[in-house]
Design a protein around this motif. Sequence first.
Motif, PDB file in Angstrom:
ATOM      1  N   TYR A  21       4.867   1.794  -4.884  1.00  0.00           N
ATOM      2  CA  TYR A  21       5.505   3.068  -5.196  1.00  0.00           C
ATOM      3  C   TYR A  21       6.983   2.955  -4.842  1.00  0.00           C
ATOM      4  O   TYR A  21       7.377   2.130  -4.010  1.00  0.00           O
ATOM      5  CB  TYR A  21       4.856   4.225  -4.425  1.00  0.00           C
TER       6      TYR A  21
ATOM      7  N   VAL B  98       7.445   7.697   4.401  1.00  0.00           N
ATOM      8  CA  VAL B  98       6.354   7.908   3.445  1.00  0.00           C
ATOM      9  C   VAL B  98       5.136   8.488   4.150  1.00  0.00           C
ATOM     10  O   VAL B  98       4.643   7.925   5.134  1.00  0.00           O
ATOM     11  CB  VAL B  98       5.980   6.590   2.746  1.00  0.00           C
TER      12      VAL B  98
ATOM     13  N   ARG C  91       8.793  11.139   1.453  1.00  0.00           N
ATOM     14  CA  ARG C  91       8.095  11.078   0.168  1.00  0.00           C
ATOM     15  C   ARG C  91       6.599  11.160   0.433  1.00  0.00           C
ATOM     16  O   ARG C  91       6.089  10.525   1.366  1.00  0.00           O
ATOM     17  CB  ARG C  91       8.426   9.780  -0.573  1.00  0.00           C
TER      18      ARG C  91
ATOM     19  N   VAL D  33       2.992  10.217  -1.002  1.00  0.00           N
ATOM     20  CA  VAL D  33       2.335   9.317  -1.948  1.00  0.00           C
ATOM     21  C   VAL D  33       0.846   9.632  -1.960  1.00  0.00           C
ATOM     22  O   VAL D  33       0.177   9.569  -0.916  1.00  0.00           O
ATOM     23  CB  VAL D  33       2.566   7.840  -1.579  1.00  0.00           C
TER      24      VAL D  33
ATOM     25  N   VAL E 155      -2.573   8.415  -3.373  1.00  0.00           N
ATOM     26  CA  VAL E 155      -3.295   7.299  -3.983  1.00  0.00           C
ATOM     27  C   VAL E 155      -4.678   7.783  -4.383  1.00  0.00           C
ATOM     28  O   VAL E 155      -5.458   8.224  -3.536  1.00  0.00           O
ATOM     29  CB  VAL E 155      -3.414   6.114  -3.005  1.00  0.00           C
TER      30      VAL E 155
ATOM     31  N   THR F  62       4.696  10.996  -5.396  1.00  0.00           N
ATOM     32  CA  THR F  62       4.242   9.938  -6.300  1.00  0.00           C
ATOM     33  C   THR F  62       2.722   9.934  -6.347  1.00  0.00           C
ATOM     34  O   THR F  62       2.064   9.956  -5.298  1.00  0.00           O
ATOM     35  CB  THR F  62       4.726   8.556  -5.824  1.00  0.00           C
TER      36      THR F  62
ATOM     37  N   THR G  74      -0.213   7.529  -7.636  1.00  0.00           N
ATOM     38  CA  THR G  74      -0.351   6.137  -8.078  1.00  0.00           C
ATOM     39  C   THR G  74      -1.580   5.889  -8.935  1.00  0.00           C
ATOM     40  O   THR G  74      -1.660   4.874  -9.623  1.00  0.00           O
ATOM     41  CB  THR G  74      -0.447   5.193  -6.868  1.00  0.00           C
TER      42      THR G  74
ATOM     43  N   THR H 141      -3.641  -4.041  -3.567  1.00  0.00           N
ATOM     44  CA  THR H 141      -2.551  -3.088  -3.771  1.00  0.00           C
ATOM     45  C   THR H 141      -2.658  -1.921  -2.795  1.00  0.00           C
ATOM     46  O   THR H 141      -1.645  -1.418  -2.293  1.00  0.00           O
ATOM     47  CB  THR H 141      -2.552  -2.582  -5.219  1.00  0.00           C
TER      48      THR H 141
ATOM     49  N   ALA I 209      -0.061  -0.398  -0.062  1.00  0.00           N
ATOM     50  CA  ALA I 209       0.284   1.027   0.024  1.00  0.00           C
ATOM     51  C   ALA I 209       0.242   1.501   1.472  1.00  0.00           C
ATOM     52  O   ALA I 209       1.135   2.233   1.931  1.00  0.00           O
ATOM     53  CB  ALA I 209      -0.678   1.848  -0.831  1.00  0.00           C
TER      54      ALA I 209
END
Length: 376
Positions: free
Chosen positions: A192, A200, A229, A231, A233, A256, A258, A265, A269
Motif C-alpha cells: 500500500y 499506518v 493512514r 489500511v 486488508v 486504502t 487492498t 503479501t 502489510a
Amino acid sequence: MRVLHATGTFLPVKGGCPYFIHHLTRHLEQCGDTCRVVTTDQGGDVTADTVATDRSGSRKVAGFPVSPGYPLTLRRAIADFEPDIVHTHYPLPFFPETAALCAELADVPLVLTCHGAFEMNWTSLIGAFGSIYNRSLLHASLRAADRIHVSNDAIPGEFGLFDRYKSKLTTVPMGVDTAWYDPDAVDGDPPYPIDSGTMVVLFVGTFRRYKGLDTLIAAFDQIEGIDSRLVLVGDGPLREDVKEAVTERGLGGRVTITGHLNDETLRRAYAGADAFVLPSPTMSESFGLVALEAMAMGLPTLVTSESGVGRVLAQETAGIVVEPNAPETLAREIESILTNKQRYQGQVKAGKTLVADRFAWKSIVECYRTLYREVA
C-alpha cells in the motif's frame, strides 16, 4: 494418527476456519500425523491445496455453501482414508450433522470445533433459520460429538448452546506460526502507498457487520495531530458500504482498501504498519487470530472487550482492550499508542512475548494431538 477434517469451506476461501484447518493440518503433518480434508469447491482455484483434499460440487444459497453430493464424498473419503478421528467444524449448517452421521456409521470418534454461532433472532430469515437450526439439528451434532472444542472459555456461556454438554468441552486456543510471522523475516515493501513519516493503522478481516468497521472508520476520522493512514486488508459483502462510509467522511485520501492478500503479501502489510485494530463488537468474533498475528509481527494491538480475543487479552499486559462501538474512545487510544513511545515499545515487547509463550503453533499443536489421543 490419521485425522480427517470435515468442513464446508477450506482454502482458498478466506476466513478464520479455513486458516485454522490449514495451519493445524500442516503442523500435525510436521509432527508425523496424516491429514485429509473433505470440503466443497467454494473459493475458485483449488490447485494449490496444502493437504490431501476431497472437494464436492456446491453452490451458494443465502451466502452459505450447499452441496448435495457432500455426504457421499465424505463417506467415500472415510472408507478410503480410515481415519482415527473425524474433526468437523461449526457454524456452517448441515456439514457438522453430515460429519456426525458419517462418523457414527463408520464407528470413528468425532471432535467438533465451534468457531462461532449463527445469529439467532426472528427479525430476518437468516436469524430465524439460525434460531431453528441451533435448537434442533445442531444438538444432534453436539450429542454425537465425543469432544466439543472451543478456542476460549467465553464461547460456551456467550452462545448458550453447550449447557448440557459441559462434560465434553475442551478449550484449546488458536495458534500462530511465529516462524512465519516474524518481522525480521520479511523482505519487500508493504502493499500500500505510504509516505515517509506517515503512521499506518491496519485492519485485516472480512468486511462483515460483526467486524465493527463502521466504528473503526468513525474513530479514524477523529484522530487529530497525527499524519496517519488507515489500511483495510480484506473484502466481503460490505465492501461498497465501507467505501461509501470512507467517501462520506472525506477520508478517501487517507484510507486504502487492498482486498484480500496472499500470505506473503499479508506479512508485508503487517510489517509496514504501526498499529493494528480489530474492532469487532461481539463474540461473533469468537477468537480473532489476526490480532495475535499482528502481535507476533511487533504491532501494538487494539481489540474490544466483547470479542473473543478481547476476553483473552483482558487478563494480560499485552494488547489494548477498549469498549465496543465507542469511536471516540478508540480514537484516543490509537492516538495514545502512536504518540507515547514508552507505551508503544512496551506493547510491542509484551505482545511478542505473549504470542511466543502461549500461542505458538509448535506448542499449541501438541494440545490438539493430546485431545485426539484422548478421544481415539
